[in-house]
Design an enzyme around this catalytic site. Structure first.
Site, PDB file in Angstrom:
ATOM      1  N   ALA A  31       0.826  -1.211   0.000  1.00  0.00           N
ATOM      2  CA  ALA A  31       0.000   0.000   0.000  1.00  0.00           C
ATOM      3  C   ALA A  31       0.860   1.261   0.000  1.00  0.00           C
ATOM      4  CB  ALA A  31      -0.935  -0.002   1.210  1.00  0.00           C
ATOM      5  N   TYR A  88     -12.581 -18.152 -28.028  1.00  0.00           N
ATOM      6  CA  TYR A  88     -12.696 -19.604 -28.193  1.00  0.00           C
ATOM      7  C   TYR A  88     -11.781 -20.115 -29.279  1.00  0.00           C
ATOM      8  CZ  TYR A  88     -14.558 -23.938 -30.225  1.00  0.00           C
ATOM      9  OH  TYR A  88     -14.681 -25.197 -30.762  1.00  0.00           O
ATOM     10  N   CYS A  93       3.944 -11.990  -0.348  1.00  0.00           N
ATOM     11  CA  CYS A  93       3.210 -13.143  -0.878  1.00  0.00           C
ATOM     12  C   CYS A  93       4.161 -14.179  -1.472  1.00  0.00           C
ATOM     13  CB  CYS A  93       2.240 -12.722  -1.986  1.00  0.00           C
ATOM     14  SG  CYS A  93       0.994 -11.559  -1.446  1.00  0.00           S
TER      15      CYS A  93
END
Lengths: 452, 452
Positions: free
Chosen positions: A12, A426, A43
């Site tokens: 932050a 697709y 993380c």
């Protein structure tokens, strides 16, 4: 020249500094880093501990030089001790213990969170760890390399617990994971948690659910983890039972708190104290669907909130759009993701939810390598509005970005039916003419029609 | 009982039938299939030819039994000859040459498209193929297996040309691909086309660009492909130069045509002829960004349009939301995708576009296996509105579903800046705290600010 002071140099804080410099290159920006690791990816610590990331330096989102090149000033090993909102000053103590008073025009508090472990005794014993800060990650790996522990107990089956079970297994330790709930990863439905538990066991992790850990004790050179349903021995213990916001500094300066004791902020990330903003794991987070603040500390949110705080700290008018609680985790070969509200969360939020599960191939089954995806869609029975989705599949089946399609749809308040209108990509090796996201939407609609 | 008749049993026709039966289980639904392959995935033909799909039966989205179980009636090998809109009848001829007159209350025309090859001479020579229908795919593979051709020329570097270059290389043929434009896959920017061309060459495909093919000739047991810049010999030729809408039947019944000669339909998929709907590759397609019809035949679009036509054919009030032109293709190890408008398309559409490219890792670089993604974002300078995106990366880097995040954002008319507000999923093995989609958005904004 106007001066923006930022307390905290993790996600932050740095995000705020970068954004402030970006929107006003004339603004003076100073960031206080409590440690020597500004802008590190905490993380990434599980992957450093596992050895998949060999060097801790690689965990830096940006180097100190990168940061300084943007024009911000970084003060490393500067711990903020007090804020004087009337005088608009902050007192910080540097690495040599020297006090330093810094004036600000606007202030961003980004003090983050700390491990929440208070009701377990014996956490100060050697060999017992938490994993929240860079320093803790470095010490943890050093301990493993120096002492070669054979068995570890991980307390807590949340995201960090899961990733560390994977990481420590990779490191060659025998892992026992203790979770107090009925299944691991309580942020997804128990069915999915059960599959993850199975994936852990398939990799020889011993999973104990429904047990509360009360104490860690030292016995004959080993550690004993005592719970309400027995005990287990280990050479090392990692406690990963969640976090709580680090708010003492801001509270002492009169910043009000709200949900879960986190700092209260408005959508501009402003606190109740004039000229003081706050962002990241220390603050409440606006939930876009519940339309009220929650406590949901995540790196993605910290980045977004920091960006808004930085923009406004530079005189801008940014608004935080709110969280959807989007999350994803990879545990060994399985990826699980969620966004929005689960059934019980939606019900508690005043909706009338229906949750429907659908299984689809990640791409046309005739093309080699098709893998099953499980999709759980939650929608509101009355309005047909999409409320949330949970996805699970093997690594490589585009689970993460499929949940992001749901997240983008949720952001716009789409109905489940309208998902069929989305023009999604697709080709047989990558999807179906109706993407699994849309097949799941159609399954939800059929179930809603039958239930009506 | 009301009767919905559908001419055509590929994507649009079957999608219409399924939806009609779903919304009105009392409706009588009859589907005329010109061949014996209703509801086959013609997009899968390249993978059947390559051998990756061993059995052609696997290409069926659903079996005939699956379809009939929904309550629809399938008439195979029934070719519609004429429509009488006043009498509301259709005359069809069955496999034995018998004429049959079918009455309808509502009609859906889903006659698809056919290969557009008219300006090349010699297409009737043995060894020269097009690939549009199941039958053609079966014949093509049979020919390869029976005759073992060593060299093939593919005319056309679009999606089918690219996939067939991949497929025939896998089959062991030496492939030459001839494209009349300056780079292959002209539906993406030339830079991306150039990379794809390189990927083809890396797999020993000879790529010839900037050449128009005029004729195929037979010479001494081989085929000669003659163009404006020379000739090349082969044992086999595949012409993949696009398609044109198959409209003769509907036109003869008074159905008006529009863009590219395709049947004109409104947003409800209704033609100008009462009680007659049309959908799929034979119709114009509403473009959601351009706000006008285009001709853009795609399987995804055919499914969506068919669903709307089926809903309305059953008395509903569905509206086609419009295409964004979202497409993805995998060529050997590379995946390329696009959605929305490219720079030149946006300019032609009245926007003031800026296109910015950004390169990002598909996930945090410190975690093993990170791969570069190239993202090209097009936005409107004045309004900041997102107009389109093109992505390229290695197979496995979630290119397809990342373009879908852009597609979902485009669907809602988001600005490029607002992409930063999306709560997208993150874990180091799968993304970054700002997803590459958002990093590219931020790069676009920086460039737009500098250009302003």
């Amino acid at each position: 020249m106007s001066h923006l002071l930022i307390i905290g140099a993790s996600d932050a804080g740095i995000s705020a500094a970068l954004r402030a410099r970006e929107v006003d290159p004339a603004l003076e920006v100073t960031v206080l880093a409590a440690d020597e690791y500004p802008n590190y990816s905490i993380c990434g610590l599980p992957f450093y501990v596992s050895g998949e990331v060999p060097d801790w330096q690689d965990l830096a989102h940006r180097t100190t030089e990168d940061l300084e090149r943007t024009g911000m000033r970084l003060l490393l090993r500067h711990v903020a001790r007090s804020i004087d909102p009337a005088a608009r000053t902050v007192v910080a103590v540097d690495g040599e213990g020297r006090e330093r008073r810094l004036a600000y025009d606007r202030l961003v508090v980004a003090t983050g969170a700390e491990s929440a472990t208070s009701d377990i005794a014996g956490l100060d014993l050697p060999g017992v760890f938490t994993l929240r800060f860079m320093e803790e990650g470095l010490v943890l790996r050093q301990h493993i390399e120096a002492h070669g522990p054979a068995e570890v107990v991980i307390v807590g089956g949340g995201y960090i617990g899961m990733e560390m079970a994977d990481a420590l297994t990779r490191r060659g330790l025998a892992v026992t994971l203790i979770e107090h709930g009925a299944s691991v990863l309580k942020t997804v439905d128990p069915d999915f948690g059960g599959v993850l538990g199975g994936e852990l066991e398939r990799h020889d992790v011993r999973v104990i659910t429904g047990m509360d850990v009360q104490a860690v004790q030292a016995r004959e050179g080993r550690l004993v983890v005592r719970g309400d349903r027995g005990f287990t021995k280990a050479d090392m213990v990692l406690v990963a039972t969640g976090v709580r916001p680090a708010t003492a500094l801001a509270r002492a300066a009169g910043v009000a708190t709200g949900v879960h004791g986190a700092l209260r902020v408005d959508r501009h990330m402003a606190t109740n104290v004039p000229h003081v903003y706050a962002a990241g794991d220390c603050v409440e987070t606006w939930h876009r669907l519940l339309e009220r603040p929650v406590y949901l500390p995540l790196g993605t949110t910290a980045h977004k909130q920091g960006r808004v705080a930085g923009e406004n700290g530079a005189g801008g008018e940014g608004t935080y759009a709110g969280t959807l609680g989007t999350q994803v985790v990879k545990v060994f070969g399985i990826v699980v993701a969620r966004t929005g509200l689960r059934d019980e969360e939606a019900r508690a939020g005043g909706f009338d939810p229906l949750t429907v599960e659908w299984t689809a191939w990640d791409h046309k089954a005739y093309y080699p390598g098709a893998r099953e995806l499980r999709l759980r869609v939650t929608g509101d029975r009355g309005s047909g509005r999409l409320l949330g989705a949970q996805l699970m599949g093997l690594h490589g089946s585009e689970v993460a970005k499929r949940v992001d399609v749901f997240a983008t749809a949720l952001f716009h308040g789409m109905t489940v039916e309208a998902l069929n209108d989305l023009d999604l990509s697709y080709t047989p090796p990558l999807s179906s003419p109706w993407d699994p996201v849309q097949m799941a939407a159609q399954a939800w609609q059929r179930a809603a029609r039958e239930a009506a």
